[in-house]
Design an enzyme around this catalytic site. Structure first.
Site: not given
Ligand code: NAD
Length: 541
Positions: A293, A327
């Protein structure tokens, strides 16, 4: 040993507490805030029953007061991830063999602990670590997480009860096996409930998990792990490998035992993980399940028949609560020219009353954005707005003490402006005013549909039913969660299953039966109660 077809308790959404001045809840929360604030945690990986500290640390600071360090987080290396996978695999036989009712009881116990004695501590951790007001922490870390725990138990029970028909002399059964291997859960900074649900939902169904939480959530994660131990979750079922992402991701995806990825976060990170899995397909024992998501560029589109006060309230709450870091936050607005003057005045008047500051001051409606990186990104969008659009309200930012970005209302002349397309994830909302004469309404609906790559949430405001019908039809694929005369945020577990399509993810609807089906691999068992003894079929005679 127990026997019986057990019925899980009927779940109800956890009531949201008010924390009004002078209330016992308010006093208890203030005590918990003082406790969490006074501690400086030193946390690392949790592998099997063991805590590991690598010495390579990242600070978790309070976004509202960035000089205040709440925790040092020891980053897990690739070797730790390999050990976490082994610890998970070692825990798998006993965990998957535990009867469903016994596993479910651990989750129900965890919900009870969170609803009762742990509520204030977890809320305080979420407030300080993630810069949530008491209300935003309460609806996330307490209520939504409690709901995930309780509702998933019932949804899983419903899934297990789906069984095939049996013909004469036969008994057919579906055995809902967990996936073979481990599930890799990767979670975002903005919701503690989502962070916990991603490892917990697969675990409920007998899976074992390696979990990479966002560093910014580690204070809440630390307390929740202690709660889960108290609830009886065995060591090794959920193993935690903190870090920045790429190192832990690469090590997890390199394992032949990767059975699934349960992700929430940005679209870019999800695509990288998906591509990593695709590139490694030959190495996996089974084809991994991938659930993600991701981002959104959520809209509110208003018809000329909309109520101005209702619309303005939805814009202010939908765009600015939790500093727009949901989000689902309203981020692009399509407003009819015939309502524009009245609406703009109303929104700006409401914005003038918004209070912003430290979450420890309960009178604040908004707080700081999560970290330096987010702050710099938002400041960049404010500069873009000043250069290429009209900043109607807000527009300032101040990082002297915390990462504060003012709630900002922008108007663009071009409906395809970057600010109408890109996910900003901050307290900045952009409006396009459309000509609502003639065929203005259907035309603007098509613009909404075609403008952004995302399709997560969206809202339509209208009093005319035909306008609502037309919006639902033309925008059928523009949002996975669609709101009629309501703001596009605030989905409740069991009421509005959450998720979106297009670039917003796989739309497997967290906290619903649909998500749970992704974490089982059903086995069809056919038993012949009266097997034939002659190979000849009657027609042969
Ligand atoms: P992000 O993508 O920067 O990070 C998410 C997670 O991925 C973190 O734990 C990060 O450390 C990890 N990560 C980053 N690169 C990685 C890799 N190469 N391999 C494995 N893990 C990796 O997102 P964020 O800033 O933490 O959260 C905000 C984003 O999340 C926004 O885009 C928001 O829309 C989305 N979001 C979506 C929903 C939904 O239900 N659709 C809900 C909450 C947040």
């Amino acid at each position: 040993m127990t026997d019986g077809t057990f019925k899980t308790p009927l779940p109800r959404n956890e009531p949201v507490r008010a924390y009004a001045p002078g209330s016992a809840d308010r006093a208890a929360l203030e005590r918990a805030l003082a406790e969490v604030e006074a501690q400086r945690l030193d946390v690392g990986a949790r592998i099997g029953g063991e805590d590991r500290r690598s010495g390579d640390t990242r600070d978790v600071v309070m976004p509202c007061d960035h000089a205040h360090v709440l925790a040092s987080v020891h980053v897990a290396g690739a070797a730790d991830v390999v050990d976490a996978i082994e610890a998970a695999r070692a825990a798998a036989p006993a965990w998957s063999a535990m009867p469903y009712a016994e596993r479910a009881a651990i989750f129900l116990k965890a919900a009870e602990l969170l609803a009762g004695p742990w509520r204030m501590r977890i809320n305080a951790a979420c407030m300080l670590g993630q810069a949530k007001t008491c209300h935003q922490a309460e609806i996330d870390a307490a209520c939504e997480l409690i709901d995930f725990l309780r509702f998933n138990v019932t949804f899983a029970e419903q899934m297990l009860a789906v069984q095939p028909e049996s013909g004469p002399g036969l008994w057919n059964r579906s055995d809902y096996r967990p996936l073979e291997g481990f599930v890799f859960a990767v979670t975002p900074f903005n919701f503690l409930a989502i962070a916990l649900n991603l490892p917990l939902a697969p675990a409920l169904l007998g899976n074992v998990v390696v979990w990479k939480p966002a560093t910014q959530t580690m204070v809440g994660v630390h307390h929740m792990l202690a709660l889960l131990r108290e609830a009886g979750l065995p060591d090794g079922v959920i193993n935690v490998v903190p870090g920045d992402g790429p190192v832990q991701g690469q090590a997890a995806l390199a394992s032949r035992h990767l059975a699934g990825v349960h992700f929430t976060g940005s679209t870019a990170t999800f695509r990288a993980l998906y591509q990593g899995v695709a590139a490694g397909l030959d190495r996996y024992r089974a084809i991994p399940r991938i659930v993600g998501e991701t981002g959104g560029k959520d809209f509110i589109v208003a018809h000329p028949s909309a109520d101005v006060a209702q619309l303005a309230t939805a814009i202010v709450r939908g765009a600015f609560e939790y500093q727009g870091q949901k989000c689902s936050a309203a981020s692009r607005l399509y407003l009819p020219a015939s309502l524009w003057t009245a609406l703009k005045e109303r929104v700006l008047a409401d914005m003038a009353d918004l209070t912003q500051g430290d979450v420890r001051d309960f009178s604040n409606f908004l707080a700081a954005v999560i970290d330096r990186k987010a702050y710099d990104k938002h400041v960049g969008y404010l500069a873009l707005a000043k250069d290429t659009a009209h900043v109607l309200g807000g527009g300032g930012a101040d990082d002297a003490k915390g990462f504060f970005v003012e709630p900002t209302f922008v108007q663009v002349d071009d409906p395809k402006h970057r600010m109408m397309q890109e996910e900003i994830f901050g307290p900045i909302v952009t409006a396009y005013v459309y000509d609502d004469a003639g065929d203005g309404w259907p035309r603007i609906l098509d613009t909404v549909d075609e403008t952004s790559p995302y399709a997560l949430t969206g809202a339509v405001f209208a009093r005319e039913r035909t306008a609502l019908v037309e919006a639902q039809t033309r925008l059928r694929h523009a949002a996975g969660n669609f709101y009629l005369n309501d703001k596009p945020t605030g989905a409740v577990v069991g009421q509005q299953p959450f998720g979106g399509g297009r670039a917003s993810g796989t739309n497997d609807k967290a906290g619903s039966l649909w998500n749970l089906t992704r974490w089982v691999s059903p086995r069809s068992i056919k038993e012949n109660l009266s097997p034939p003894t002659d190979w000849r079929y009657p027609f042969l005679a």
